[in-house]
Motif scaffolding. Structure first.
Motif, short mmCIF file in Angstrom:
data_model
loop_
_atom_site.label_atom_id
_atom_site.label_comp_id
_atom_site.label_asym_id
_atom_site.label_seq_id
_atom_site.Cartn_x
_atom_site.Cartn_y
_atom_site.Cartn_z
N SER A 430 0.83 -1.21 0.00
CA SER A 430 0.00 0.00 0.00
C SER A 430 0.86 1.25 0.00
CB SER A 430 -0.91 0.02 1.22
OG SER A 430 -1.71 -1.12 1.22
N ARG A 431 1.91 1.17 0.80
CA ARG A 431 2.79 2.33 0.87
C ARG A 431 3.44 2.61 -0.49
NH1 ARG A 431 7.55 2.16 5.20
NH2 ARG A 431 5.88 1.45 6.57
N LEU A 432 3.83 1.53 -1.14
CA LEU A 432 4.47 1.67 -2.45
C LEU A 432 3.51 2.29 -3.47
CD1 LEU A 432 6.67 1.12 -4.56
CD2 LEU A 432 5.94 -1.26 -4.64
N ILE A 433 2.29 1.80 -3.48
CA ILE A 433 1.31 2.33 -4.42
C ILE A 433 1.07 3.81 -4.15
CG2 ILE A 433 -1.13 2.22 -5.10
CD1 ILE A 433 -0.94 -0.83 -4.69
N LYS A 434 0.96 4.15 -2.88
CA LYS A 434 0.74 5.55 -2.52
C LYS A 434 1.89 6.43 -2.98
CE LYS A 434 -2.20 5.57 1.47
NZ LYS A 434 -2.06 5.01 2.80
N ALA A 435 3.11 5.94 -2.71
CA ALA A 435 4.28 6.74 -3.06
C ALA A 435 4.38 6.94 -4.58
CB ALA A 435 5.53 6.08 -2.52
N LEU A 436 4.08 5.88 -5.32
CA LEU A 436 4.12 5.99 -6.78
C LEU A 436 3.05 6.98 -7.27
CD1 LEU A 436 4.63 2.36 -8.16
CD2 LEU A 436 6.10 4.33 -8.60
N THR A 437 1.87 6.85 -6.68
CA THR A 437 0.78 7.74 -7.07
C THR A 437 1.18 9.20 -6.81
OG1 THR A 437 -0.71 5.99 -6.39
CG2 THR A 437 -1.70 8.14 -6.78
N LYS A 438 1.87 9.39 -5.71
CA LYS A 438 2.31 10.74 -5.36
C LYS A 438 3.28 11.29 -6.41
CE LYS A 438 4.91 12.60 -1.80
NZ LYS A 438 5.68 12.28 -0.58
N GLU A 439 4.20 10.43 -6.83
CA GLU A 439 5.17 10.87 -7.85
C GLU A 439 4.46 11.25 -9.15
OE1 GLU A 439 8.35 11.50 -7.45
OE2 GLU A 439 8.33 10.77 -5.37
N ILE A 440 3.50 10.45 -9.53
CA ILE A 440 2.77 10.73 -10.77
C ILE A 440 1.98 12.03 -10.65
CG2 ILE A 440 0.91 9.90 -12.30
CD1 ILE A 440 3.47 8.34 -12.68
N ARG A 441 1.35 12.16 -9.49
CA ARG A 441 0.58 13.39 -9.27
C ARG A 441 1.50 14.62 -9.36
NH1 ARG A 441 -2.56 12.27 -4.37
NH2 ARG A 441 -3.63 10.72 -5.66
N TYR A 442 2.66 14.49 -8.77
CA TYR A 442 3.63 15.58 -8.81
C TYR A 442 3.98 15.93 -10.25
CZ TYR A 442 8.19 17.84 -8.67
OH TYR A 442 9.23 18.70 -8.88
N LEU A 443 4.23 14.88 -11.05
CA LEU A 443 4.59 15.11 -12.45
C LEU A 443 3.46 15.80 -13.20
CD1 LEU A 443 6.31 11.71 -13.26
CD2 LEU A 443 7.40 13.96 -13.33
N GLU A 444 2.24 15.38 -12.88
CA GLU A 444 1.10 15.99 -13.57
C GLU A 444 0.92 17.44 -13.17
OE1 GLU A 444 -2.02 13.11 -12.98
OE2 GLU A 444 -1.44 12.06 -14.82
N ASP A 445 1.09 17.71 -11.86
CA ASP A 445 1.01 19.11 -11.40
C ASP A 445 2.05 19.96 -12.10
OD1 ASP A 445 -0.98 18.35 -9.76
OD2 ASP A 445 0.20 18.39 -7.89
N GLU A 446 3.26 19.41 -12.17
CA GLU A 446 4.34 20.16 -12.80
C GLU A 446 4.04 20.45 -14.27
OE1 GLU A 446 7.29 21.51 -11.44
OE2 GLU A 446 6.00 21.10 -9.71
N SER A 447 3.53 19.40 -14.94
CA SER A 447 3.29 19.63 -16.38
C SER A 447 2.12 20.59 -16.58
CB SER A 447 3.12 18.31 -17.12
OG SER A 447 1.81 17.85 -16.97
N ASN A 448 1.16 20.57 -15.64
CA ASN A 448 0.09 21.56 -15.72
C ASN A 448 0.64 22.98 -15.57
OD1 ASN A 448 -1.86 19.71 -16.18
ND2 ASN A 448 -2.55 19.59 -14.05
N LYS A 449 1.49 23.11 -14.54
CA LYS A 449 2.10 24.43 -14.31
C LYS A 449 2.88 24.86 -15.53
CE LYS A 449 3.22 23.78 -9.50
NZ LYS A 449 4.42 23.49 -8.72
N ALA A 450 3.69 23.92 -16.02
CA ALA A 450 4.52 24.24 -17.18
C ALA A 450 3.65 24.63 -18.37
CB ALA A 450 5.40 23.04 -17.53
N GLY A 451 2.55 23.88 -18.51
CA GLY A 451 1.62 24.18 -19.60
C GLY A 451 1.11 25.60 -19.48
N LYS A 452 0.76 25.98 -18.25
CA LYS A 452 0.21 27.32 -18.05
C LYS A 452 1.22 28.40 -18.36
CE LYS A 452 -3.38 26.00 -14.84
NZ LYS A 452 -3.42 25.45 -13.49
N SER A 453 2.46 28.14 -17.97
CA SER A 453 3.48 29.16 -18.24
C SER A 453 4.17 28.89 -19.57
CB SER A 453 4.49 29.21 -17.10
OG SER A 453 5.16 27.97 -17.02
N GLN A 454 3.57 28.10 -20.41
CA GLN A 454 4.03 27.69 -21.75
C GLN A 454 5.48 27.25 -21.77
OE1 GLN A 454 4.13 31.55 -22.79
NE2 GLN A 454 1.95 31.90 -23.11
N GLY A 455 5.93 26.69 -20.72
CA GLY A 455 7.36 26.38 -20.68
C GLY A 455 7.67 24.91 -20.50
N SER A 456 7.04 24.07 -21.28
CA SER A 456 7.26 22.64 -21.06
C SER A 456 8.67 22.21 -21.41
CB SER A 456 6.25 21.82 -21.86
OG SER A 456 6.38 22.16 -23.22
#
Ligand SMILES: O=C(O)CCC(=O)C(=O)O
Ligand SMILES: [Fe+2]
Ligand SMILES: [Zn+2]
Ligand SMILES: [Zn+2]
Length: 658
Positions: A430-456
């Protein structure tokens, strides 16, 4: 000597007590049982005998009678030919017709590459979605025996029992390699045999073959399997395929959606390839579970099936999920190996889930597929973390792969409470799944931010996921080493999983045999109808049953197929019928001598899976008088179920089952 031992009945010309490891045949006159090796009857030959006369009865009653051939297009060649039954895959008629069919050209999809171009870097950039063909091996890192390496050379290097496919029956049988070789060199072969399950990593031949570098570098097992894993390491990297001309392996996906490389050392193989699109996979799944699968040519069901002739000296790489059939157009020797990797994780998981839905027996699946996914998840978590710390963005295929992995791991975890564990014991799921999910969420947040500032483009290029090679070592730490008892339990667990039987009575004779090495395997007569789940690789399962548990015959029939009354007892004669329903080649039944010595058999939980293509070796073996042929004596033997009951209880006691 105990009273029980003194009473043990003796069998055969050798007057030995029953040994469940050895194939036996019953004499239809005196009803005694004989070792195939004592009376020169090999297992696949027994399928052709209608009435067996032992060496004692033969002088009085004449020679054994062979079954009469009535057709050339059915797995059961004794079926009367009334012209209404469809052609079945693998028969002489099928193979002949296959060669006249038309297909799209393989050139439309094959990616020709130079050996040195097939690198991890290239595949990570371009993806691995189409088959690659390599004519110039330079730089591939593939090492092979010399081109004149022969079938008898293989025997010299590999001394073990093998599974071969009797192509016309699409049935699996066990054979000593020596018997296969002897058969191979016979001037007139009465059967087409195809050997595709010979994994030789643990033999002297292993040194002669080096797997292509790309397969080693990307392989999950190579990169992520911890040396001290509780589970035995899967060996699926080095297969030697020896096929007689006109061998045919019907459409299949290699186990666990593994990618596979093949090199044709000599001879020629023709691959029929189908792209694993969503639509094709759905069609494949329903074809695989249809009762008349062998009567339907799957290539006709899809919009495009490509024909690729692989000539000697050529290497082909098939990516994840490609559906393929193979015709061995000339006597051939090929080498090949399977591997899982990071490039198509989602597709690998889809293939695995399909195998589960199709109830593919474990014997035909990638060994410990789920365990390796947990190891991989653990390692990819570290990869993602490090990339994040270094401010690097992982490549798209990896992010997609991890997402797919998370979703499968969640599903598996949910059913863990009901089914056998494959979660390695140092992993907190469970801990592993949570940690992986967190990493993915982080990546998605980052790419959203990057998308907004057009700086992917701000993220630096990601490193190759495998470049650093630290993952396996990390995962390998803090693992308990299995004790002998653990290994025994694991083996037991495996056997039970494969046999899918429940606990029954005890048999004290069994426990001593569980731990031993297995030798020769009894043959099993198969007949009657069976459901689709059981059709998958049923015959090999039967072989395993006999090998694992003594006195298998009766119970095998009860468990794996419903035995039905025989209606073809009228079809015997002492020679083949000369009226051929078609122009297919034929030859008289050869006298098949068998070798006397015993071979030791590896413990099957540690064996590589039988080759995936044998998932399609499901039809009942046409043995007309299966009530007597190729089984073992009944008297004084505990049943398979009894023996299995014993180990089942042992396992329970040790808490392996939940
Ligand atoms: O060569 C053959 O008959 C089968 C090859 C193949 O696809 C396999 O072994 O999975
Ligand atoms: Fe295959
Ligand atoms: Zn004997
Ligand atoms: Zn006899």
């Amino acid at each position: 000597m105990s009273a029980a031992m003194a009473a043990a009945p003796l069998y055969c010309v050798c007057r030995q007590p029953y040994d469940f490891n050895r194939f036996m045949i019953e004499c239809d006159i005196c009803k005694d049982w004989f070792h195939g090796s004592c009376v020169q009857v090999v297992e696949h030959h027994a399928a052709d005998i209608d009435v067996y006369h032992c060496p004692n009865c033969e002088p009085i009653h004449g020679p054994s009678m062979m079954k009469k051939r009535n057709n050339w297009h059915r797995h059961d060649y004794t079926e009367p030919n009334d012209g209404t039954r469809p052609v079945q895959a693998g028969t002489a008629v099928f193979v002949q017709e296959l060669q006249t069919r038309s297909f799209a050209s393989g050139d439309e999809i094959l990616v020709p590459m130079h050996g040195s171009q097939v690198t991890q870097c290239y595949l990570e950039r371009e993806g691995f979605h189409y088959p690659i063909v390599v004519h110039d091996l330079d730089g591939l890192g593939l090492k092979l025996p010399p081109p004149l390496f022969s079938v008898s050379d293989v025997e010299h290097y590999v001394g073990k029992i093998i599974d071969v496919i009797d192509v016309a029956r699409q049935a699996d049988s066990k054979l000593k390699l020596g018997e296969f070789v002897k058969y191979y060199y016979q001037p007139e072969r009465s059967k087409v045999l195809n050997l595709i399950s010979l994994e030789f990593s643990d033999t002297k031949m292993s040194n002669l073959v080096e797997v292509p570098e790309i397969a080693r570098k990307m392989s999950w097992v190579e990169n992520y399997w911890p040396d001290d894993s509780f589970f035995p390491k899967p060996f699926v990297q080095k297969y030697c395929l020896m096929g007689m001309k006109n061998s045919y392996t019907d459409f299949h996906i290699d186990f666990g959606g593994t990618s596979v490389w093949y090199h044709v050392l000599w001879g020629e193989k023709i691959f029929y390839l189908i792209k694993p699109t969503k639509a094709n996979l759905a069609l494949y799944e329903s074809w695989s579970s249809s009762p008349n699968q062998s009567e339907i040519f799957f290539g006709d069901k899809v919009d495009k099936c490509y024909k690729c002739v692989v000539k000697q000296g050529t290497t082909i790489f098939l990516p994840t999920g490609w559906i393929h059939a193979v015709l061995t157009s000339q006597d051939s020797m090929a080498f090949g190996g399977n591997f899982l990797h990071n490039l198509n994780i989602g597709m690998q998981l889809r293939c695995y889930e399909m195998e589960r839905r199709l109830k593919t027996p474990d014997l035909f699946k990638f060994p410990y597929f789920e365990a390796i996914c947990w190891y991989v998840a653990n390692n990819l978590l570290e990869t993602l973390k490090e990339l994040r710390e270094d401010n690097c963005q992982p490549q798209g295929y990896l992010v997609d792969g991890v997402k797919a992995l998370i979703s499968s791991l969640k599903t598996w975890l949910r059913r863990e409470v009901r089914e056998c564990f494959e979660v390695p014991d140092n992993i907190r799921p469970s801990r592993l799944i949570k940690a992986l999910t967190k990493e993915i969420r982080y990546l998605e947040d980052e790419s959203n931010k990057a998308g907004k500032s057009q700086g992917s483009a701000e993220w630096p290029l990601a490193r190759s996921s495998l470049e650093k090679g630290y993952q396996a070592q990390r995962a390998a730490r803090h693992r308990k080493l299995p004790s002998n008892l653990d290994v025994l339990e694991l083996h037991t667990l495996e056997v039970l999983k494969r046999l899918e039987v429940g606990p029954l009575e005890e048999d004290p004779a069994f426990s001593s045999k569980v731990n031993g090495k297995f030798k020769k395997v009894s043959a099993v007569a198969v007949e009657g109808s069976h459901d689709n789940a059981l059709r998958l690789g049923m015959l090999s399962m039967a072989g395993l049953l006999c090998q694992q548990a003594s006195a298998g015959g009766d119970i095998l029939q009860q468990h794996w197929w419903s035995s039905q009354g025989n209606s073809n007892s009228n079809s015997s004669s002492d020679t083949w019928d000369s009226s051929e329903p078609c122009s297919a080649p034929r030859s008289p039944e050869g006298e098949d001598g068998s070798l006397g010595e015993e071979y030791s058999y590896r413990e099957s939980s540690l064996s590589p899976p039988l080759h995936p293509s044998k998932r399609h070796a499901p039809n009942p073996t046409p043995i007309s008088n299966q009530a007597t042929k190729g089984k073992r004596p009944k008297k004084g033997q505990a049943t398979t179920k009894q023996r299995l009951g014993k180990i089942m209880k042992m396992s329970r006691h040790k808490g392996l089952f939940l």
